[in-house]
Design an enzyme around this catalytic site. Structure first.
Site, PDB file in Angstrom:
ATOM      1  N   SER A   1      35.864  35.515  45.461  1.00 47.30           N
ATOM      2  CA  SER A   1      35.402  36.683  46.199  1.00 47.30           C
ATOM      3  C   SER A   1      34.039  36.410  46.826  1.00 47.30           C
ATOM      4  CB  SER A   1      35.264  37.876  45.257  1.00 47.30           C
ATOM      5  OG  SER A   1      34.636  38.969  45.900  1.00 47.30           O
TER       6      SER A   1
ATOM      7  N   TYR B   1      32.709  41.691  37.697  1.00 49.98           N
ATOM      8  CA  TYR B   1      33.583  41.183  38.757  1.00 49.98           C
ATOM      9  C   TYR B   1      32.891  40.033  39.490  1.00 49.98           C
ATOM     10  CZ  TYR B   1      36.347  40.954  43.011  1.00 49.98           C
ATOM     11  OH  TYR B   1      37.121  40.515  44.056  1.00 49.98           O
TER      12      TYR B   1
ATOM     13  N   ALA C   1      30.365  38.146  38.623  1.00 50.89           N
ATOM     14  CA  ALA C   1      30.096  36.994  37.756  1.00 50.89           C
ATOM     15  C   ALA C   1      31.362  36.191  37.484  1.00 50.89           C
ATOM     16  CB  ALA C   1      29.478  37.466  36.442  1.00 50.89           C
TER      17      ALA C   1
ATOM     18  N   LYS D   1      34.076  36.057  39.342  1.00 51.63           N
ATOM     19  CA  LYS D   1      34.529  35.407  40.577  1.00 51.63           C
ATOM     20  C   LYS D   1      33.658  34.192  40.893  1.00 51.63           C
ATOM     21  CE  LYS D   1      38.156  37.834  41.665  1.00 51.63           C
ATOM     22  NZ  LYS D   1      39.484  37.235  41.814  1.00 51.63           N
TER      23      LYS D   1
END
Length: 149
Positions: free
Chosen positions: A42, A55, A57, A59
């Site tokens: 991401s 999220y 971290a 990704k």
């Protein structure tokens, strides 16, 4: 609740990706066939996700995992790459793309829109192609210039 949310993100985003990557690599190595592994990270890994730090971290960890695997699996003819999509439209987020929030999200890109699943899929198809082997280790940003690094 906070720790449980982190554990869910770790389990799905990182451990799930690691397990699938391991299984795919093991299968290719055991058969002696080259191949590709493409992971989905991401842009949040690079721009930060203040409302969803777990999220962002996890990704970021997916991207680091892919680069580590790219180096270790290259001798087996396995190329590994990651894509880092920005916001793109799916059924799950469709409601967020209406009203002021939708305007704000679309304004993140100078194109004035969000990406499509087809655009992400097209990049994955290319990364899986024979001509993309030399891009092993790359993290392909797919965010319509909404975040540059």
């Amino acid at each position: 609740d906070w720790a449980a949310a982190w554990q869910r993100h770790l389990s799905v985003n990182l451990l799930g990706t690691a397990l699938l990557s391991h299984r795919a690599a093991r299968s290719m190595i055991d058969r002696g066939t080259p191949g590709r592994i493409i992971n989905i990270g991401s842009r949040g890994a690079f721009r930060g996700e203040p409302d969803h730090p777990a999220y962002g971290a996890t990704k970021a960890a997916v991207h680091a995992l892919g680069q580590s695997l790219a180096v270790s699996l290259a001798p087996h003819g396995i190329a590994v790459a990651s894509v880092a999509p920005g916001f793109f439209t799916t059924e799950r987020v469709a409601s967020r793309l209406t009203g002021e929030e939708g305007e704000s999200i679309r304004a993140q890109s100078p194109f004035g829109r969000v990406g499509t699943a087809e655009e992400i899929a097209g990049a994955v198809v290319w990364l899986a192609s024979p001509g993309a082997e030399w891009s092993s280790g790359t993290i392909l940003d797919l965010n319509g210039a909404s975040h540059l690094r």
